[in-house]
Each structure stands twice: as structure tokens, then as C-alpha cells.
Design a protein around this motif. Structure first.
Motif, mmCIF file in Angstrom:
data_model
loop_
_atom_site.group_PDB
_atom_site.id
_atom_site.type_symbol
_atom_site.label_atom_id
_atom_site.label_comp_id
_atom_site.label_asym_id
_atom_site.label_seq_id
_atom_site.Cartn_x
_atom_site.Cartn_y
_atom_site.Cartn_z
ATOM 1 N N ARG A 201 0.830 -1.209 0.000
ATOM 2 C CA ARG A 201 0.000 0.000 0.000
ATOM 3 C C ARG A 201 0.863 1.258 0.000
ATOM 4 N NH1 ARG A 201 -4.750 -1.923 -0.284
ATOM 5 N NH2 ARG A 201 -5.605 -3.621 0.991
ATOM 6 N N ARG A 202 1.964 1.242 0.736
ATOM 7 C CA ARG A 202 2.822 2.426 0.812
ATOM 8 C C ARG A 202 3.591 2.660 -0.482
ATOM 9 N NH1 ARG A 202 6.716 1.684 3.753
ATOM 10 N NH2 ARG A 202 6.354 -0.337 4.760
ATOM 11 N N ALA A 203 3.782 1.603 -1.284
ATOM 12 C CA ALA A 203 4.539 1.723 -2.527
ATOM 13 C C ALA A 203 3.673 2.101 -3.719
ATOM 14 C CB ALA A 203 5.264 0.412 -2.813
ATOM 15 N N GLY A 204 2.445 2.462 -3.474
ATOM 16 C CA GLY A 204 1.551 2.860 -4.559
ATOM 17 C C GLY A 204 0.310 2.030 -4.665
ATOM 18 N N GLY A 205 0.214 0.976 -3.837
ATOM 19 C CA GLY A 205 -0.964 0.118 -3.890
ATOM 20 C C GLY A 205 -2.223 0.784 -3.369
ATOM 21 N N GLY A 206 -2.051 1.732 -2.434
ATOM 22 C CA GLY A 206 -3.214 2.457 -1.917
ATOM 23 C C GLY A 206 -4.301 1.511 -1.444
ATOM 24 N N ASP A 207 -5.504 1.714 -1.981
ATOM 25 C CA ASP A 207 -6.632 0.867 -1.585
ATOM 26 C C ASP A 207 -6.938 -0.218 -2.628
ATOM 27 O OD1 ASP A 207 -7.620 2.440 -3.597
ATOM 28 O OD2 ASP A 207 -9.358 3.182 -2.478
ATOM 29 N N LYS A 208 -5.956 -0.540 -3.464
ATOM 30 C CA LYS A 208 -6.144 -1.613 -4.438
ATOM 31 C C LYS A 208 -6.304 -2.955 -3.723
ATOM 32 C CE LYS A 208 -3.251 0.766 -7.853
ATOM 33 N NZ LYS A 208 -1.944 0.722 -8.566
ATOM 34 N N PRO A 209 -6.956 -3.938 -4.362
ATOM 35 C CA PRO A 209 -7.233 -5.207 -3.684
ATOM 36 C C PRO A 209 -5.973 -5.994 -3.329
ATOM 37 C CG PRO A 209 -8.626 -4.929 -5.622
ATOM 38 C CD PRO A 209 -7.604 -3.851 -5.681
ATOM 39 N N VAL A 210 -6.008 -6.627 -2.172
ATOM 40 C CA VAL A 210 -4.990 -7.582 -1.742
ATOM 41 C C VAL A 210 -5.675 -8.934 -1.574
ATOM 42 C CG1 VAL A 210 -3.361 -8.233 0.065
ATOM 43 C CG2 VAL A 210 -3.613 -5.828 -0.586
ATOM 44 N N ILE A 211 -5.134 -9.955 -2.238
ATOM 45 C CA ILE A 211 -5.782 -11.262 -2.183
ATOM 46 C C ILE A 211 -4.756 -12.340 -1.834
ATOM 47 C CG2 ILE A 211 -7.481 -10.508 -3.872
ATOM 48 C CD1 ILE A 211 -6.217 -12.278 -5.925
ATOM 49 N N GLY A 212 -5.233 -13.408 -1.202
ATOM 50 C CA GLY A 212 -4.369 -14.517 -0.823
ATOM 51 C C GLY A 212 -5.167 -15.793 -0.709
ATOM 52 N N GLY A 213 -4.478 -16.859 -0.349
ATOM 53 C CA GLY A 213 -5.173 -18.129 -0.221
ATOM 54 C C GLY A 213 -4.335 -19.152 0.507
ATOM 55 N N PHE A 214 -4.984 -20.228 0.914
ATOM 56 C CA PHE A 214 -4.291 -21.276 1.641
ATOM 57 C C PHE A 214 -5.076 -22.581 1.518
ATOM 58 C CE2 PHE A 214 -7.455 -19.743 4.497
ATOM 59 C CZ PHE A 214 -7.743 -20.755 5.404
ATOM 60 N N LYS A 215 -4.436 -23.673 1.942
ATOM 61 C CA LYS A 215 -5.013 -24.999 1.834
ATOM 62 C C LYS A 215 -5.446 -25.512 3.200
ATOM 63 C CE LYS A 215 -2.320 -26.243 -2.235
ATOM 64 N NZ LYS A 215 -3.496 -26.257 -3.130
ATOM 65 N N VAL A 216 -6.519 -26.275 3.192
ATOM 66 C CA VAL A 216 -6.978 -26.979 4.388
ATOM 67 C C VAL A 216 -7.269 -28.421 3.979
ATOM 68 C CG1 VAL A 216 -8.027 -24.873 5.311
ATOM 69 C CG2 VAL A 216 -9.449 -26.513 4.052
ATOM 70 N N CYS A 217 -7.498 -29.256 4.980
ATOM 71 C CA CYS A 217 -7.964 -30.619 4.686
ATOM 72 C C CYS A 217 -9.065 -30.978 5.662
ATOM 73 C CB CYS A 217 -6.818 -31.626 4.751
ATOM 74 S SG CYS A 217 -7.314 -33.276 4.201
ATOM 75 N N TRP A 218 -10.318 -30.825 5.207
ATOM 76 C CA TRP A 218 -11.449 -31.235 6.036
ATOM 77 C C TRP A 218 -11.532 -32.754 6.054
ATOM 78 C CZ3 TRP A 218 -15.459 -34.457 5.466
ATOM 79 C CH2 TRP A 218 -16.443 -34.435 6.468
ATOM 80 N N ASP A 219 -11.734 -33.302 7.242
ATOM 81 C CA ASP A 219 -11.954 -34.735 7.409
ATOM 82 C C ASP A 219 -12.480 -34.918 8.823
ATOM 83 O OD1 ASP A 219 -11.605 -37.618 7.851
ATOM 84 O OD2 ASP A 219 -10.309 -37.582 6.083
ATOM 85 N N THR A 220 -13.348 -35.889 9.033
ATOM 86 C CA THR A 220 -13.827 -36.159 10.388
ATOM 87 C C THR A 220 -12.732 -36.757 11.267
ATOM 88 O OG1 THR A 220 -14.639 -38.304 9.624
ATOM 89 C CG2 THR A 220 -16.224 -36.468 9.677
ATOM 90 N N ASP A 221 -11.668 -37.274 10.670
ATOM 91 C CA ASP A 221 -10.527 -37.836 11.392
ATOM 92 C C ASP A 221 -9.320 -36.935 11.143
ATOM 93 O OD1 ASP A 221 -8.128 -39.292 11.987
ATOM 94 O OD2 ASP A 221 -9.258 -41.161 11.910
ATOM 95 N N ARG A 222 -8.882 -36.195 12.159
ATOM 96 C CA ARG A 222 -7.804 -35.222 11.964
ATOM 97 C C ARG A 222 -6.509 -35.894 11.524
ATOM 98 N NH1 ARG A 222 -3.566 -32.385 14.236
ATOM 99 N NH2 ARG A 222 -3.574 -30.164 13.682
ATOM 100 N N GLN A 223 -6.153 -37.002 12.122
ATOM 101 C CA GLN A 223 -4.895 -37.653 11.757
ATOM 102 C C GLN A 223 -4.932 -38.170 10.328
ATOM 103 O OE1 GLN A 223 -2.167 -37.358 13.490
ATOM 104 N NE2 GLN A 223 -1.064 -38.393 11.814
ATOM 105 N N ARG A 224 -6.085 -38.627 9.887
ATOM 106 C CA ARG A 224 -6.213 -39.053 8.492
ATOM 107 C C ARG A 224 -6.029 -37.854 7.559
ATOM 108 N NH1 ARG A 224 -11.414 -42.246 7.829
ATOM 109 N NH2 ARG A 224 -12.382 -40.180 7.954
ATOM 110 N N ALA A 225 -6.543 -36.696 7.954
ATOM 111 C CA ALA A 225 -6.357 -35.487 7.159
ATOM 112 C C ALA A 225 -4.879 -35.112 7.073
ATOM 113 C CB ALA A 225 -7.157 -34.336 7.752
ATOM 114 N N VAL A 226 -4.179 -35.207 8.198
ATOM 115 C CA VAL A 226 -2.746 -34.915 8.199
ATOM 116 C C VAL A 226 -2.016 -35.829 7.223
ATOM 117 C CG1 VAL A 226 -0.632 -35.010 9.585
ATOM 118 C CG2 VAL A 226 -2.703 -33.969 10.538
ATOM 119 N N LYS A 227 -2.347 -37.098 7.226
ATOM 120 C CA LYS A 227 -1.709 -38.046 6.309
ATOM 121 C C LYS A 227 -2.038 -37.704 4.856
ATOM 122 C CE LYS A 227 -1.394 -41.983 9.482
ATOM 123 N NZ LYS A 227 0.089 -42.040 9.418
ATOM 124 N N THR A 228 -3.257 -37.253 4.594
ATOM 125 C CA THR A 228 -3.632 -36.863 3.231
ATOM 126 C C THR A 228 -2.796 -35.674 2.762
ATOM 127 O OG1 THR A 228 -5.905 -37.649 3.512
ATOM 128 C CG2 THR A 228 -5.520 -36.017 1.790
#
Length: 320
Positions: A201-228
Motif C-alpha cells: 500500500r505504501r509503494a503505490g498500492g493504496g486501496d487496491k485489492p490484496v488477495i491470498g489463499g491457503f489450503k486446508v484438509c477437512w476430514d472427520t478424522d484429523r490424523q487421516r487429514a494430516v496423512k492426506t
């Protein structure tokens, strides 16, 4: 107000599966789509890597959600003039709902034509010139461009949207964030880092959009999700510039052998604890992001979308 979208992983799912996920995302209440642009997956276990421009054309026919590439490299594998044509057509097909996310790329995808892989500073200079070429072509005028990295001669785009597609520039450090503020219509970064947002924003971005993302793993078994996650996406935990310089999926597999399940469990939201999912998504809003995209790792796509529709998105949007 932060907008919540779904991130389509071209490296893990086939084009028909991506289309199904886009439909489910819209039905679940996600407001936008992002899609990755790769020539290779990170490893053979992921197993896919479709041509993103064909996928975007198909997406435009099955959903009304806007689409952003996260991100396209317009410097080596595809000349920026061709990227400009592809993006303009995508914007027409999506009725003006396309945003072109751009980055300096990874050797994994860009070495495939036999070109040398430049150092980071040169890659950023190439990206800046590519942005210049794309913007010129988006005017619809016939252009000739002769620069240090690219030549375009008597080129004109005839298929154009009413308004040019915005160019969102990716960056993961202060120098890249500042360049994005100077040359971009928005900023893409994957960590909820308020300092990077501020640098943009300080370098000229002002109020322009900032976007990002990340991964999750939904599963009823947390350890199985970790293995996935450990089976499919251990590369997410590789440090430094490895993601930019390793040239083949086999190299990523070798480096990823150092990634443990404990490392994955500490870094990735796994399981079906709604509080953890809400907290992870909300961190981006708290860091000043305008849009955040979530990707579900693994096979439980319908269950993931139902979980976010009923347990997560209402809490994020205040519609409980």
C-alpha cells in the motif's frame, strides 16, 4: 469487507472435477474462484496439470463467479503477447469477471522449453516488462514493442472485454510487494502478513485489492487429514526459494522427503473443528486482505463444501 472464494487446484484435480467444484463452491456461498496455472504438478502424487485457459473457458459456462489466476507467469513458457490474448478472451467469456494474477514463476513450469532459469532480480524485471506489453495490448491498438526481454511487432487484440482485466501482481517479500504496488492493479500473497500488505500500500498500492489463499484438509478424522496432506502437498512446507528453483516433480519429491507429518500438522488446518477453520480464514481479513481463497486437499469435496456452507462461511460473513 473481505470476500471469500474457493481455490481450484489444477495440480490435484482433472478439468471435470474442477468444474464440479466450481458449481459446488457457488452453491455453498463462496463469492469467487481462483485457479492455479501450472505446466507440472509439484509431485506425481498430485497427478494433474491441465491447461488453465481451457479450464477458464469451461468455468465461464458453468458458474457466474469471477475467476482469478493465482498465478500466471507471463515471461518464459508463454510470451506476454499470448498471455494478453488469452486473458482478454477469458475476460470476455466471464462477462468481465476475470482478473489476471501474475508472478515471476517457478523453474518447475518455465524450464520446459529449454530456456535458462534467470536469477530473481532478472525474473522481476521480465515480469515488469511483460506487464507493460500486456497493458499495451489491452488498449486494442496495434503495437510494436522492442524491449530488453520481449519483442512484439504489429500486434493487435481484436477480442477484448469492455474494460481491461485487472493485473494482480504476486510477491512474497518486501521488494516484490513494493513492485506490485508500483505496477499492479492489486497484490497477491499467500501468507496473512500485515507488513507485506502495508509495504504494497505504501509503494503505490493504496486501496487496491490484496488477495491470498491457503489450503486446508477437512476430514472427520484429523490424523487421516494430516496423512492426506503429507501425501499430496508436503511441498507446501519447503523453505526459502526451493519452490522457485527446483525444476522437476522428482526434485520436489526428493526435497519433500524431509517434511514430516508433524510439520504438516502444525502448518495446515486439518480436521473438522470449525473454530480452527474460521480462525485461519479470518487471519487474512485481520491482516488487511480484501479476498481470501480456500482450497480443500483430498477427496472429500462435497463434505468440505457442506461444512463451509453450514459451519464456516456464516460465521465469517455474519449470517449465522
Amino acid at each position: 469487507m473481505t470476500r471469500y472464494g474457493y481455490f481450484l487446484s489444477s495440480e490435484e484435480f482433472s478439468p471435470p472435477e474442477l468444474l464440479d467444484q466450481a458449481r459446488m463452491a457457488e452453491e455453498a456461498g463462496f463469492e469467487a474462484l481462483a485457479v492455479s496455472d501450472h505446466f507440472h504438478p509439484w509431485n506425481d502424487e498430485q497427478g494433474e496439470s491441465s491447461f488453465v485457459w481451457s479450464v477458464i473457458g469451461a468455468l465461464s459456462q458453468v458458474t457466474a463467479l469471477p475467476v482469478t489466476t493465482l498465478v500466471t507467469c507471463p515471461t518464459i513458457r508463454m510470451h506476454p503477447a499470448i498471455n494478453a490474448q488469452a486473458a482478454a478472451t477469458a475476460a470476455v467469456l466471464t462477462r468481465g469477471g476475470f482478473r489476471l494474477g501474475l508472478g515471476s514463476g517457478e523453474a518447475l513450469n518455465e524450464h520446459v522449453l529449454g530456456d535458462a532459469w534467470p536469477a530473481a532480480d532478472e525474473r522481476l524485471d521480465m515480469l515488469e516488462e511483460a506487464v507493460e506489453v500486456i497493458r499495451k495490448l489491452f488498449t486494442g491498438k496495434r503495437i510494436t514493442h522492442r524491449g530488453p526481454h520481449y519483442t512484439v511487432e504489429n500486434a493487435r487484440l481484436y477480442t477484448l472485454p469492455a474494460e481491461p482485466a485487472p493485473l494482480y501482481i504476486s510477491g512474497f517479500g518486501p521488494k516484490a510487494a513494493q513492485r506490485a504496488g508500483r505496477i499492479g492493479d492489486g497484490f497477491v500473497t499467500m501468507q496473512p502478513d500485515a507488513e507485506l500488505v502495508d509495504a504494497f500500500r505504501r509503494a503505490g498500492g493504496g486501496d487496491k485489492p490484496v488477495i491470498g489463499g491457503f489450503k486446508v484438509c477437512w476430514d472427520t478424522d484429523r490424523q487421516r487429514a494430516v496423512k492426506t496432506v503429507h501425501r499430496l502437498w508436503p511441498n507446501e512446507q519447503l523453505p526459502g526459494e526451493l519452490a522457485q528453483i527446483l525444476p522437476t516433480p522428482e526434485h520436489f519429491e526428493q526435497a519433500s522427503s524431509l517434511v514430516t507429518e508433524d510439520m504438516v500438522a502444525q502448518a495446515t488446518v486439518c480436521g473438522d473443528d470449525a473454530d480452527e477453520h474460521v480462525k485461519a480464514v479470518a487471519a487474512y481479513a485481520q491482516a488487511g486482505f480484501d479476498e481470501v481463497y480456500v482450497n480443500q486437499i483430498g477427496p472429500d469435496q462435497a463434505q468440505f463444501f457442506d461444512f463451509y456452507r453450514t459451519e464456516v462461511l456464516p460465521r465469517l460473513t455474519g449470517d449465522e
